[in-house]
Design an enzyme around this catalytic site. Sequence first.
Site, PDB file in Angstrom:
ATOM      1  NE  ARG A 109       9.474 -19.437  -4.549  1.00  0.00           N
ATOM      2  CZ  ARG A 109       9.094 -18.191  -4.195  1.00  0.00           C
ATOM      3  NH1 ARG A 109       9.378 -17.724  -2.996  1.00  0.00           N
ATOM      4  NH2 ARG A 109       8.432 -17.431  -5.034  1.00  0.00           N
ATOM      5  CG  HIS A 127      12.917 -17.040  -6.733  1.00  0.00           C
ATOM      6  ND1 HIS A 127      12.433 -18.059  -7.524  1.00  0.00           N
ATOM      7  CD2 HIS A 127      13.974 -16.522  -7.393  1.00  0.00           C
ATOM      8  CE1 HIS A 127      13.170 -18.139  -8.622  1.00  0.00           C
ATOM      9  NE2 HIS A 127      14.110 -17.228  -8.559  1.00  0.00           N
ATOM     10  CE1 TYR A 150       6.519 -13.881  -3.737  1.00  0.00           C
ATOM     11  CE2 TYR A 150       8.224 -12.199  -3.702  1.00  0.00           C
ATOM     12  CZ  TYR A 150       7.869 -13.524  -3.724  1.00  0.00           C
ATOM     13  OH  TYR A 150       8.827 -14.494  -3.711  1.00  0.00           O
TER      14      TYR A 150
HETATM   15  C1  LIG Z   1      14.934 -17.752 -19.820  1.00  0.00           C
HETATM   16  C2  LIG Z   1      14.927 -17.101 -18.446  1.00  0.00           C
HETATM   17  N1  LIG Z   1      14.129 -16.036 -18.222  1.00  0.00           N
HETATM   18  C3  LIG Z   1      14.129 -15.452 -16.999  1.00  0.00           C
HETATM   19  C4  LIG Z   1      14.935 -15.914 -15.992  1.00  0.00           C
HETATM   20  C5  LIG Z   1      14.920 -15.230 -14.626  1.00  0.00           C
HETATM   21  N2  LIG Z   1      14.260 -16.100 -13.631  1.00  0.00           N
HETATM   22  C6  LIG Z   1      14.965 -16.906 -12.821  1.00  0.00           C
HETATM   23  S1  LIG Z   1      13.999 -17.830 -11.843  1.00  0.00           S
HETATM   24  C7  LIG Z   1      12.583 -17.151 -12.454  1.00  0.00           C
HETATM   25  C8  LIG Z   1      11.216 -17.623 -11.964  1.00  0.00           C
HETATM   26  C9  LIG Z   1      11.029 -19.096 -12.194  1.00  0.00           C
HETATM   27  O1  LIG Z   1       9.841 -19.575 -11.636  1.00  0.00           O
HETATM   28  P1  LIG Z   1       9.409 -21.091 -11.756  1.00  0.00           P
HETATM   29  O2  LIG Z   1       9.655 -21.602 -13.123  1.00  0.00           O
HETATM   30  O3  LIG Z   1       8.018 -21.187 -11.257  1.00  0.00           O
HETATM   31  O4  LIG Z   1      10.419 -21.886 -10.823  1.00  0.00           O
HETATM   32  P2  LIG Z   1      10.711 -21.729  -9.268  1.00  0.00           P
HETATM   33  O5  LIG Z   1      11.870 -20.778  -9.163  1.00  0.00           O
HETATM   34  O6  LIG Z   1       9.469 -21.216  -8.616  1.00  0.00           O
HETATM   35  O7  LIG Z   1      11.106 -23.077  -8.790  1.00  0.00           O
HETATM   36  C10 LIG Z   1      12.889 -16.190 -13.419  1.00  0.00           C
HETATM   37  C11 LIG Z   1      11.891 -15.385 -14.164  1.00  0.00           C
HETATM   38  C12 LIG Z   1      15.759 -17.043 -16.274  1.00  0.00           C
HETATM   39  N3  LIG Z   1      16.552 -17.586 -15.353  1.00  0.00           N
HETATM   40  N4  LIG Z   1      15.729 -17.622 -17.495  1.00  0.00           N
END
Ligand SMILES: Cc1ncc(C[n+]2csc(CCOP(=O)(O)OP(=O)(O)O)c2C)c(N)n1
Length: 379
Positions: A274, A278, A287
Amino acid sequence: MTSPDFLTDPATVRVLSPDGTFAPSPAAERYLPLIEALEDAELERLYRDMAVIRAFDQQATLLQRQGQLALWPPSFGQEAAQVGSAHAARPQDHVFPSYREHAVARVRGVDPIGIIRLMRGISHGGWNPWEERNGNTHIYTLVLGSQTLHATGFGMGLNFDGKTGSGDADKDEAVIVYYGDGASSEGDVHEAMVFAASYKSPTVFFLQNNQWAISVPVATQASAPFAARAAGYGIDSVRIDGNDVLASYAVARTALDEARDGRGPRAIEAVTYRRGAHTTSDDPTKYRTKDEEALWAERDPIARMRAYLLARGASEQFFADVDAEGEAVSADLRERIVTLDAPVPQSMFAHVYSEPHPLVDEQRRWLADYEASFEEGTA
Ligand SMILES: Cc1ncc(C[n+]2csc(CCOP(=O)(O)OP(=O)(O)O)c2C)c(N)n1
């Protein structure tokens, strides 16, 4: 960060090296016939889709900064994983995205204004998956991992309806579901894999390992490659260089064809990065290091494909046309975004239950009173 052996691991499927040279890894050999069958126009289409969605993505990021959107999750850097796999799906296949799959949505035909409406807060979905022009693209999911359950169940339904395994690849249907390295720690993903393996759901689990779950590095989610984890559920699984659009296309094409043919689920771990934040609410400088960002900039998926096409003789005119199309899509977005309504907070209660519900009514009243209190305060 993914261990450095990723670049030299012979088991990782890579067709183009980071500088755009055609240099298939040992694991890529079996996929080469699919890549050799691609005509110049198809190769150029892969590049075009990646470059145009990047322009759109950058425009949306700017529009969020101007207050037009509540939030934007950039797809910057992940275009190859998305475009390759989306082109691998056949028209009748079903796509279950997470919330960053803007390139997938574009390839499947979704009007990007639907994504914008969602991120502006004026829609709970943004488009109708059942309208033909949307290419069976289901709506974005913001609850991490839940879409892997939806996709698995949907695939089981395809089996029950006799829509798999007839041997006719133009008729049988499969499912592809996108999720991230962070989402892979959710119980939902594991439950989905157990069900998919047990019931031979024709579902391809497409994990974009972009190295970070907001500020949590991938090493915290997995101490072994994710591809090995899916194999533990009995699901054939392949690790690819996710910044190589040709690897993404060929491996996803094979996995979907096998799933559609009744051979059960498949999994792909696309190792990518990425490059942006985010979301626009996040500051990655807190970070991650400049060195890490520079390392991945050298592996950029669009630059890689551009170098490959140039070496094959693509014209300067072609690249100029693609840039012009990116600018046209951005201009169209700028024009249309100002015609959209402002978000209506009360609308968040509209689709919670199909029947009236006392708790939802109470919450609706509370919000109305809360908003009215501002008007009283200023009077
Ligand atoms: C069930 C749940 N827990 C926590 C969140 C908060 N949250 C949103 S995005 C994220 C990180 C996701 O990372 P990843 O799966 O690696 O996907 P990326 O955003 O890097 O594409 C978190 C913890 C959420 N949306 N849903």
